[in-house]
Scaffold this motif. Structure first.
Motif, mmCIF file in Angstrom:
data_model
loop_
_atom_site.group_PDB
_atom_site.id
_atom_site.type_symbol
_atom_site.label_atom_id
_atom_site.label_comp_id
_atom_site.label_asym_id
_atom_site.label_seq_id
_atom_site.Cartn_x
_atom_site.Cartn_y
_atom_site.Cartn_z
ATOM 1 N N ALA A 16 26.411 36.115 53.167
ATOM 2 C CA ALA A 16 27.551 35.881 54.062
ATOM 3 C C ALA A 16 28.860 36.268 53.371
ATOM 4 N N ILE A 17 28.952 36.029 52.062
ATOM 5 C CA ILE A 17 30.145 36.439 51.315
ATOM 6 C C ILE A 17 30.146 37.953 51.151
ATOM 7 N N ALA A 18 29.004 38.517 50.772
ATOM 8 C CA ALA A 18 28.897 39.970 50.579
ATOM 9 C C ALA A 18 29.281 40.725 51.848
ATOM 10 N N ALA A 19 28.916 40.192 53.008
ATOM 11 C CA ALA A 19 29.220 40.856 54.280
ATOM 12 C C ALA A 19 30.725 40.883 54.558
ATOM 13 N N ARG A 20 31.473 39.964 53.983
ATOM 14 C CA ARG A 20 32.920 39.907 54.203
ATOM 15 C C ARG A 20 33.704 40.858 53.298
ATOM 16 N N LEU A 21 33.075 41.326 52.208
ATOM 17 C CA LEU A 21 33.781 42.172 51.245
ATOM 18 C C LEU A 21 33.953 43.598 51.743
ATOM 19 N N LYS A 22 35.153 44.122 51.550
ATOM 20 C CA LYS A 22 35.433 45.534 51.804
ATOM 21 C C LYS A 22 35.709 46.169 50.448
ATOM 22 N N ARG A 23 34.727 46.907 49.959
ATOM 23 C CA ARG A 23 34.771 47.477 48.626
ATOM 24 C C ARG A 23 35.344 48.882 48.641
ATOM 25 N N ASP A 24 35.840 49.337 47.478
ATOM 26 C CA ASP A 24 36.282 50.728 47.369
ATOM 27 C C ASP A 24 35.048 51.624 47.212
ATOM 28 N N ALA A 25 35.272 52.911 46.999
ATOM 29 C CA ALA A 25 34.180 53.876 46.904
ATOM 30 C C ALA A 25 33.231 53.587 45.738
ATOM 31 N N ALA A 88 39.144 32.716 46.618
ATOM 32 C CA ALA A 88 39.392 32.983 48.032
ATOM 33 C C ALA A 88 39.420 34.489 48.268
ATOM 34 N N LEU A 89 39.016 34.882 49.463
ATOM 35 C CA LEU A 89 39.160 36.274 49.897
ATOM 36 C C LEU A 89 40.394 36.369 50.766
ATOM 37 N N ASP A 90 41.064 37.523 50.715
ATOM 38 C CA ASP A 90 42.199 37.700 51.621
ATOM 39 C C ASP A 90 41.669 37.965 53.030
ATOM 40 N N CYS A 91 42.589 38.051 53.987
ATOM 41 C CA CYS A 91 42.223 38.166 55.399
ATOM 42 C C CYS A 91 41.410 39.423 55.712
ATOM 43 N N ASP A 92 41.571 40.475 54.913
ATOM 44 C CA ASP A 92 40.829 41.713 55.144
ATOM 45 C C ASP A 92 39.535 41.791 54.339
ATOM 46 N N ASP A 94 39.366 42.504 51.219
ATOM 47 C CA ASP A 94 39.423 43.580 50.227
ATOM 48 C C ASP A 94 40.130 43.183 48.938
ATOM 49 N N THR A 95 40.434 41.904 48.781
ATOM 50 C CA THR A 95 41.022 41.393 47.544
ATOM 51 C C THR A 95 40.549 39.962 47.334
ATOM 52 N N VAL A 96 40.248 39.646 46.073
ATOM 53 C CA VAL A 96 39.820 38.300 45.702
ATOM 54 C C VAL A 96 40.960 37.622 44.939
ATOM 55 N N LEU A 97 41.226 36.375 45.267
ATOM 56 C CA LEU A 97 42.191 35.570 44.527
ATOM 57 C C LEU A 97 41.414 34.481 43.795
ATOM 58 N N VAL A 98 41.514 34.499 42.461
ATOM 59 C CA VAL A 98 40.823 33.505 41.652
ATOM 60 C C VAL A 98 41.888 32.618 41.017
ATOM 61 N N ARG A 99 41.898 31.354 41.395
ATOM 62 C CA ARG A 99 42.819 30.398 40.787
ATOM 63 C C ARG A 99 42.104 29.807 39.576
ATOM 64 N N VAL A 100 42.756 29.923 38.427
ATOM 65 C CA VAL A 100 42.117 29.572 37.162
ATOM 66 C C VAL A 100 43.004 28.661 36.332
ATOM 67 N N ASP A 101 42.379 28.034 35.346
ATOM 68 C CA ASP A 101 43.121 27.393 34.275
ATOM 69 C C ASP A 101 42.991 28.346 33.101
ATOM 70 N N GLN A 102 44.071 29.044 32.774
ATOM 71 C CA GLN A 102 44.081 30.052 31.717
ATOM 72 C C GLN A 102 44.202 29.379 30.366
ATOM 73 N N VAL A 103 43.276 29.668 29.477
ATOM 74 C CA VAL A 103 43.313 29.176 28.105
ATOM 75 C C VAL A 103 43.843 30.311 27.240
#
Length: 125
Positions: A16-25, A88-92, A94-103
């Motif tokens: 279900a997640i893979a189907a939502r992804l719009k990948r580049d070439a 999170a995925l953006d509305c299209d 085609d971009t992933v937003l990863v909220r992290v705790d940066q060490v």
């Protein structure tokens, strides 16, 4: 023979997640890493289905290195890990937003963020 990113639908990523992804070439999507509590934008890397699957299931950011043609887990060699708080995925899709705790530093230069190189002049700004 150099490694290549995993082809869509050849990993354990939830279909279900893979189907939502719009990948580049090349089967990749940009992944923005953001500090979860301050909103600071830390870096951008590339993920394919396998990198996203690993990120979601391990709690550590995994990226596809285009220059080295291999997966890399942020912090495995530097100690500057990204501990995943949310993804999170953006509305299209085609971009992933990863909220992290940066060490430590997020940038390979040792800077806190890859965007410390300075702002560009903007008309009227």
């Amino acid at each position: 023979m150099p490694a290549t990113p995993a082809a869509p639908n050849t990993t354990d990523l939830d279909p279900a997640i893979a189907a939502r992804l719009k990948r580049d070439a090349h089967g990749l999507v940009p992944a923005i890493a953001q500090q979860y509590d301050t909103g600071e934008v830390l870096m951008m890397g590339w993920m394919d289905d396998e990198a996203l699957h690993r990120t979601l299931t391990t709690g550590r950011c995994t990226y596809w290195s285009r220059s080295r043609s291999e997966y890399w887990v942020k912090g495995d060699t530097s100690g500057h890990a990204q501990l995943v708080k949310s993804v999170a995925l953006d509305c299209d899709g085609d971009t992933v937003l990863v909220r992290v705790d940066q060490v430590g530093a997020a940038c390979h230069t040792g800077d806190r963020t890859c965007f410390d190189a300075g702002t560009l002049p903007v008309a009227g700004g």
